[in-house]
Design an enzyme around this catalytic site. Structure first.
Site, PDB file in Angstrom:
ATOM      1  N   LYS A  78       5.812   3.366  13.360  1.00 30.28           N
ATOM      2  CA  LYS A  78       4.540   3.319  14.078  1.00 30.28           C
ATOM      3  C   LYS A  78       4.771   2.745  15.471  1.00 30.28           C
ATOM      4  CE  LYS A  78      -0.254   1.659  13.472  1.00 30.28           C
ATOM      5  NZ  LYS A  78      -1.165   0.849  12.631  1.00 30.28           N
ATOM      6  N   SER A 158      -5.441   3.296  11.421  1.00 34.65           N
ATOM      7  CA  SER A 158      -4.781   3.636  12.659  1.00 34.65           C
ATOM      8  C   SER A 158      -3.375   4.204  12.469  1.00 34.65           C
ATOM      9  CB  SER A 158      -4.677   2.386  13.545  1.00 34.65           C
ATOM     10  OG  SER A 158      -3.873   1.401  12.931  1.00 34.65           O
ATOM     11  N   SER A 182      -5.669   0.070   7.867  1.00 32.06           N
ATOM     12  CA  SER A 182      -4.934   1.038   8.684  1.00 32.06           C
ATOM     13  C   SER A 182      -3.683   1.636   8.048  1.00 32.06           C
ATOM     14  CB  SER A 182      -4.551   0.404  10.022  1.00 32.06           C
ATOM     15  OG  SER A 182      -5.651   0.404  10.887  1.00 32.06           O
TER      16      SER A 182
END
Ligand SMILES: [Mg+2]
Ligand SMILES: [Zn+2]
Lengths: 492, 95, 483
Positions: A78, A158, A182
Site C-alpha cells: 500500500k 482505503s 480500511s
C-alpha cells in the site's frame, strides 16, 4: 495452474521445491500488472527492476537452502508505507514526488524475510475513504462486476488498490492499513481475506499517519492462512514505535488449524439493527450455522454503544488527522505553492495539495479540537470510546470471539454514495467499533450477493488473540468454500 | 451547533487551507451535515466516564540517552522544495 | 518597603510571573537520537523525526525525564508519577510537525518553591506553579536574504523544561534574583547550563500593574527575553507602558509582546493571532509517562548539595557571615574552590582571600574560577605560610600577585625573593634603632604627646626591613624603645 493463481502458502512450497523460480513467479505477476493495471489502476508505482533484483536475490538464497519466510514471494505494498528510494505518495498530490530516505518497519521486516515488492498500490488519499474514489491518482476499479454488467465498481477503501491487486491476481498478497475498516471493507468488497491485527501488533514506524490511535498495518491475501503467514512476518515489537506492543509473535499460521469446538462465539444484538439488508442478514445467519457445525457455541451478546461508534470515530480520527497532516506545509518535502508570505504559502500549498475528503476531515478535526468545542466533541468522543471499549470487555467475559458482517452492502458503483459524505461513512459501521477498541478483526469472503458480488464476514477477537480470530476465520472459509472468481483477473 | 460562514473561514485559516469565497457555502453545508450527524452523541450521558486516548495499556517506553541519529543534512534536505546551502527556505517571516 | 512605580495618579505595584524555558542537558534530543550540541552545521543534527517526515514517531529519552525529575526535586516540588504529553498545534516555519509536543494538562512536576534573597537581605519564597517537558523549535534566520527566511532544525526537538512561577514577583530586582537563583539551582543540578547567550535559558515575562490592594489586572506576556538584565528592563518598560495606558483611560489588552533592548520598549507581536487556539490534545503517539517511585527516590538520593543547604553549612561549619556564604555558593565551582582552600584552615580567612584577592585577580585577568591561574591547593599553601608565620599578611598579597603572574608555588616565590618574615629580634632592634636615630625630631614630638606618630615609626621600620618584619615584634620593640 498458473503462477498467479497460487496461494502464498503454495507458492512458498513451490519455491522451496524448485518447481519454479522467484524470478518466474515475479515475472508472471509483473506481466499480470502490465496487462490489467491500466484497467484496474490498482498500482500507482510499479517497481519492475527492484522486483526483478529482489527475486534474483531470493533465488540465490533459496538455491543455498536459505531465504527467509517469504523468500521470493511477490507482494503489493500500500502506498502509505514509506519505502526507501521508492516514491511514496499516500495517493495525495501533496506527496506526489516524495521519495522517502527511509523504510517503514513493516516493509523492512518483509524485505528481511525475502519478500519481493512489485510496487505501491493505490488508496484513498491519506487512507481517508471507503471507496478509493478520493485518490489523487484516480479511482481503483474493483475486478468484480455485477452479473454481466461491466460498470466499474469500487474496490472499497482505503486499501482498495491492495485488495484489487490481490483479487485480480496481480500480487500473491498485499499490505494494507486499517484505521476504521480500511483493510476489512475492501477485502470484503473484493472477495479476499484481510486482518486488522490488535493495535500495537505491527509497528506504525514509517507508515504515513492518518489517525495514530487507530492506525494498524495488516495483511490482505486470498486465504486466511496466507494472511496468517504474512502477519507473522509483519508483526513484532519495534522500539521506534512507542505504542508497539512488546510481546512475542505467535505462530499465526499454526493457529488456523486449531479446532473451535467449545469456543463461544458472540453475536451482537445491536448489529442486527433495522437497516441491515436481507442478504447480509442471511449471510450472517449462514456464518453462525457454519460455526455451530464446527462445534462452537453461539451466544448472544450486547454491545450497547454500537450506534455511537461511527460518529465517535468521525470525531477522533479527523481530530488526530488534522494534527498529523499539519506537517504537509510545503517547507521540507512535498508539493509547494508559492505565496507572498508564509501563511499564503501554507494556505495555497494545502489547498492545492489536498483533495476534498482530506480537507473535509482536517476541517472537522480542527473544529472539534478548537477553543470552546473541545469538551463538547473531542473529550466527549474519548469518553464514549471508553464506553465502547467496556462493551467489548464485558462481551468477552461471555464469549471468545465475535461474529458480524464486515460491511452493510456489497461493492457499489463508482460515483455512487458521493452526494453526501455521511452516506459514504456508513460503510464502516461494522468495522469501526473494533477499531476504536483496538481489537483484532478479520474479514473472510463468505458468499456472493444475488448479483454475484462477494460478501464478507468479520470475526473480532480479544486483544492480542489473533490466533482465535484465525482459527474461527479458517472454519468460516472452509465451510463457505468460496471459489468464485472476479471478472478481471490475470489469465482470465 | 452549526457553523456560520465566519466560523468556516476561521477554521480553514487555523488549518491553513485556502478556501475561495465562492466555496464557503458548499463547505458550510458539508461540514454542517457531518456535524449534524455527529450531534447524536450529545444525547448520551457520559458523566463520570474517564476519557480514552488510546488502547495500548503499557507505560511509555523510554530510550537511552545515546546519539544514534542525525548527521545527514543531504537526506534531510533532499525533498526540500526550496533550499539554500543547507537551509530550508521560506518567504521572510516577520515576528 | 515594597517597590512601586509612580504614575500621574500615584504609585503602582507590579505583578510579575516568569515562564523560563531551560534547555535540558542531554546528549540526544527529547524524542529522537539526534545530537544536542550547540553550534553544529545547519541541519546536521536532525533526524527524520525532528524534521517531521511522514510516518516518523517519537520515542522519549529517559535522561531527559530524569533531568526534569531532578529539577523538580531541586525546586522542592511535587513529582507527578503519571504525566502525559499533549500536542500544541500551530503553524510556524521552524515547527516542522505543525505541533509542539508539550505537557499541558498533566505536567511531570507540580508545585514547588524557590527562595530568593534581595540586596537588603530580605528573603522571599517564590512559588513554582509547574515544570513540564517539551520540544524546542528550530531556528529561523531572518538576516541571510532580503526576502527569505532560512530554517535550521538543529535545535528542533531538543528537550526543554518550561518552569512556570506563580505571579509572586513584585519588582524587576526580584525577577532578576529569581532568574539568577533558578540558574544557580539548575547548574548545581546539572540539568541546564543556564547559558542565556546560547539560548539555553530564555524567559517569557508576564507583567501586570495594579493599585495597592487591588486584584490582578490584565497581564501581557513579553516573549523570549534572553538575559537577566533585559528581563529587568523589559519588566520596567512594560509596566510603564501599562501604567500609561491605564492612566490615559485606556484598557490593557492581553497579548504577546516582544522586548526591543535597543529602544528599551516592548511591542505587540505579529503572527500570534492563533495564540488563543492551540487545539491541545493528548499525543496519540505517546502513552502516559509513568515513573517508578523507586527510580524517583534513587534520583533524589543522588542529588548534589544545593546552594541553600550549602550556604547554611558554610555558615555553620566555617563560621562565615551570610553574605560571604551567599557569594561563595552562587556558583558550584566557587563553592568547591572555597572548600578546597578552607578545609583544615581558618574558614573566614579563606573566604576573605577567595572573595577578595582571588575574585579580583580573576576579574582582572578575565579568567573564571574553572580556569583560575591559582589552584586552590596553592592558595591554601599561601595561607599556611601566613598562618605559620613564614610570611606576614602584607607580603602574602605580593606573593599572591606573583602566583597569578608566574603560576609558581608560594614557597618557591618566598624563597626566590627572600620574603621570609624576620623574627630575629636583633635585626628588628637594629632597624628600630636606626629609624629612631634618623628621626630624633619625631621622637621628641611623640614623647611630648603626639602618640599617633607610632604608626609612622612602624611604617619606617617595615620599610627599612623591606616589609618582612614580623608586625607584632616590630610593635613590641618600638614600644619598648619609645617608652
Ligand atoms: Mg509558555
Ligand atoms: Zn513552552
Amino acid at each position: 495452474m498458473s503462477l498467479t493463481d497460487l496461494t502464498l502458502a503454495r507458492a512458498r512450497e513451490g519455491l522451496r521445491k524448485k518447481e519454479f523460480s522467484a524470478r518466474e513467479l515475479t515475472e508472471a505477476h509483473l506481466a499480470a500488472i502490465e496487462a490489467l493495471n491500466p484497467q484496474l489502476n490498482a498500482f500507482v508505482t510499479v517497481t519492475h527492476e527492484l522486483a526483478g533484483a529482489a527475486a534474483d536475490d531470493a533465488d540465490r538464497a533459496l538455491a543455498r537452502g536459505e531465504g527467509g519466510a517469504l523468500a521470493g514471494i511477490p507482494l503489493a505494498i500500500k502506498d502509505l508505507f514509506c519505502t526507501e528510494g521508492v516514491r511514496t505518495t499516500a495517493a495525495s498530490r501533496i506527496l506526489e514526488n516524495f521519495v522517502p530516505p527511509y523504510e517503514s518497519t513493516v516493509t523492512a521486516k518483509l524485505k528481511a524475510s525475502g519478500a519481493v515488492f512489485l510496487g505501491k498500490t493505490n488508496l484513498d488519499e491519506f487512507a481517508m475513504g471507503s471507496s478509493n474514489m478520493t485518490s489523487a491518482f484516480g479511482a481503483v476499479t474493483n475486478p468484480w462486476q455485477r452479473g454481466g454488467d461491466p460498470a466499474a465498481l469500487v474496490p472499497g477503501g482505503s486499501s482498495g488498490g491492495s485488495a484489487a491487486s490481490v483479487a485480480a491476481r496481480l500480487a500473491l498478497a498485499a499490505t494494507g492499513t486499517d484505521t476504521g475498516g480500511s483493510i476489512r471493507q475492501p477485502a470484503a468488497f473484493c472477495g479476499i481475506a484481510g486482518i486488522k491485527p490488535t493495535y500495537g501488533r505491527c509497528s506504525r514506524y514509517g507508515i504515513i499517519a492518518f489517525a495514530s490511535s487507530l492506525d494498524q498495518a495488516g495483511p490482505m491475501a486470498r486465504t486466511v492462512e496466507d494472511c496468517a503467514i504474512l502477519l507473522g512476518a509483519m508483526a513484532g515489537f519495534d522500539p521506534k514505535d512507542s505504542t508497539s506492543a512488546d510481546r512475542p509473535v505467535p505462530d499465526f499460521a499454526a493457529a488456523c488449524g486449531r479446532g473451535i469446538s467449545g469456543l463461544r462465539i458472540g453475536v451482537p444484538l445491536e448489529y442486527a439493527a433495522p437497516g441491515v439488508s436481507g442478504e447480509i442478514a442471511a449471510l450472517w445467519e449462514r456464518g453462525r450455522a457454519w460455526l455451530r457445525a464446527a462445534g462452537a457455541e453461539l451466544v448472544e451478546i450486547s454491545l450497547p454503544h454500537t450506534k455511537q461508534a461511527l460518529p465517535t470515530y468521525y470525531i477522533v480520527a479527523p481530530a488526530e488527522a488534522s494534527s498529523n497532516l499539519a506537517r504537509y506545509d510545503g517547507v521540507r518535502f512535498g508539493r509547494r505553492e508559492e505565496g507572498g508570505d508564509l501563511t499564503e504559502l501554507y494556505e495555497a500549498t494545502r489547498a492545492a495539495g489536498f483533495g476534498d475528503e482530506v480537507k473535509r476531515r482536517i476541517l472537522i478535526g480542527t473544529y472539534v479540537l478548537s477553543a470552546g468545542y473541545y469538551d463538547a466533541y473531542y473529550l466527549r468522543a474519548q469518553k464514549i470510546r471508553t464506553l465502547i471499549l467496556r462493551d467489548f470487555q464485558r462481551a468477552f467475559e461471555t464469549c471468545d470471539a465475535i461474529l458480524t458482517p464486515t460491511a452493510p452492502t456489497a461493492a457499489f458503483a463508482q460515483g455512487e454514495k458521493m452526494d453526501d459524505p455521511v452516506t459514504m461513512y456508513l460503510n464502516d459501521i461494522y468495522t469501526v467499533p473494533a477499531s476504536l477498541a483496538g481489537l483484532p478483526a478479520i474479514s473472510v469472503p463468505a458468499g456472493l450477493d444475488p448479483e454475484g458480488l462477494p460478501l464478507g464476514l468479520q470475526v473480532i477477537g480479544r486483544p492480542f488473540d489473533e490466533e482465535t480470530v484465525f482459527a474461527v476465520a479458517d472454519k468460516i472459509e472452509k465451510a463457505a468454500g468460496f471459489s468464485a472468481l472476479p471478472a478481471l483477473r490475470a489469465g482470465a | 451547533m452549526s457553523l456560520d460562514p465566519a466560523t468556516v473561514r476561521r477554521i480553514a485559516h487555523l488549518a491553513r487551507i485556502h478556501i475561495e469565497a465562492d466555496d464557503i457555502p458548499r463547505w458550510q453545508a458539508e461540514l454542517n451535515g457531518i456535524l449534524g450527524w455527529i450531534e447524536q452523541l450529545a444525547a448520551l450521558d457520559v458523566a463520570g466516564v474517564p476519557p480514552l486516548t488510546g488502547v495500548a495499556e503499557t507505560a511509555l517506553p523510554m530510550r537511552e540517552d545515546v546519539v544514534t541519529d542525525g548527521g545527514m543534512p543531504e537526506k534531510i534536505l533532499a525533498n526540500a522544495p526550496s533550499r539554500a546551502d543547507s537551509y530550508f527556505v521560506v518567504p521572510k517571516v516577520v515576528e | 518597603m515594597s517597590y512601586t512605580i509612580d504614575g500621574k495618579t500615584g504609585p503602582w505595584e507590579l505583578v510579575i510571573g516568569l515562564e523560563v524555558h531551560a534547555q535540558v542537558i542531554s546528549r540526544a534530543k527529547l524524542f529522537s537520537g539526534a545530537a544536542t550540541v550547540f553550534g553544529g552545521a545547519p541541519n546536521s543534527q536532525v533526524s527524520f523525526i525532528d524534521a517531521a517526515f511522514p510516518g516518523m514517531l517519537p520515542v522519549i529519552n529517559r535522561e531527559c525525564v530524569a533531568q526534569a525529575v531532578r529539577t523538580g526535586l531541586g525546586l522542592n516540588a511535587e513529582i507527578h508519577l503519571e504525566s502525559r504529553f499533549d500536542r500544541k498545534n500551530y503553524f510556524y516555519a521552524d515547527l516542522p510537525a505543525g505541533y509542539q509536543i508539550s505537557q499541558y494538562q498533566h505536567p511531570i512536576v507540580g508545585r514547588g518553591v524557590i527562595e530568593i534573597e534581595l540586596a537588603d537581605g530580605e528573603v522571599r519564597q517564590i512559588g513554582i506553579t509547574r515544570l513540564h517537558l517539551e520540544q524546542d523549535a528550530g531556528k529561523s534566520l531572518h538576516d541571510q536574504h532580503p526576502t527569505k527566511s532560512y530554517i535550521d532544525l538543529n535545535r528542533a526537538g531538543v528537550a526543554l523544561m518550561e518552569i512556570v512561577s506563580e505571579p509572586d514577583l513584585r519588582s524587576p530586582e526580584e525577577a532578576g534574583a529569581y532568574l539568577r537563583k533558578l540558574r544557580t539551582v539548575l547548574r548545581y543540578l546539572g540539568t541546564c547550563d543556564g547559558n542565556m547567550d546560547e539560548g539555553s535559558m530564555r524567559a517569557d515575562v508576564n507583567v501586570s500593574v495594579r493599585k495597592s490592594g487591588e486584584p490582578f489586572r490584565t497581564r501581557c506576556e513579553v516573549k523570549n527575553v534572553n538575559s537577566v538584565r533585559f528581563v529587568m528592563q523589559a519588566i520596567e518598560a512594560e509596566a510603564r507602558r501599562q501604567i500609561a495606558v491605564w492612566e490615559e483611560g485606556g484598557t490593557v489588552l492581553q497579548e504577546t509582546r516582544l522586548f526591543e533592548p535597543a529602544r528599551g520598549i516592548t511591542r505587540s507581536m505579529r503572527n500570534k493571532e492563533d495564540a488563543h487556539d492551540y487545539r491541545y490534545f493528548p499525543d496519540p503517539d505517546l502513552l502516559p509517562l509513568k515513573l517508578d517511585p523507586a527510580w524517583v527516590e534513587a534520583l533524589r538520593a543522588d542529588l548534589p548539595e544545593l546552594p541553600d543547604a550549602k550556604k547554611q553549612r558554610f555558615m555553620a561549619e566555617y563560621g562565615l557571615p551570610a553574605y560571604d556564604a551567599g557569594v561563595l555558593v552562587a556558583e558550584q565551582a566557587s563553592a568547591d574552590y572555597f572548600e578546597a582552600v578552607a578545609r583544615g584552615r581558618e574558614g573566614r580567612f579563606a573566604a576573605n582571600w577567595v572573595i577578595g584577592d582571588l575574585f579580583a585577580a580573576l576579574n582582572r585577568t578575565g579568567r573564571t574560577i574553572e580556569t583560575s591561574p591559582v589552584a586552590p591547593g596553592a592558595l591554601g599553601e599561601l595561607l599556611d605560610l601566613v598562618a605559620d608565620g613564614t610570611i606576614n599578611g602584607r607580603i602574602a598579597k605580593d606573593v599572591f600577585e606573583d602566583m597569578v603572574e608566574s603560576g609558581e608555588a608560594p614557597a618557591e616565590i618566598v624563597a626566590r625573593k627572600n620574603l621570609r618574615q624576620v623574627t630575629d629580634t636583633g635585626a628588628i632592634e637594629s632597624a628600630v634603632a636606626s629609624v629612631l636615630a634618623a628621626n630624633a625630631d619625631k621622637v621628641a614630638e611623640y614623647k611630648s604627646g603626639k602618640e599617633k606618630l607610632f604608626g609612622f615609626f612602624v611604617g619606617q621600620v617595615m620599610k627599612a626591613m623591606a616589609g618582612k618584619g614580623n608586625p607584632a615584634l616590630v610593635n613590641d620593640v618600638l614600644r619598648r624603645h619609645l617608652a
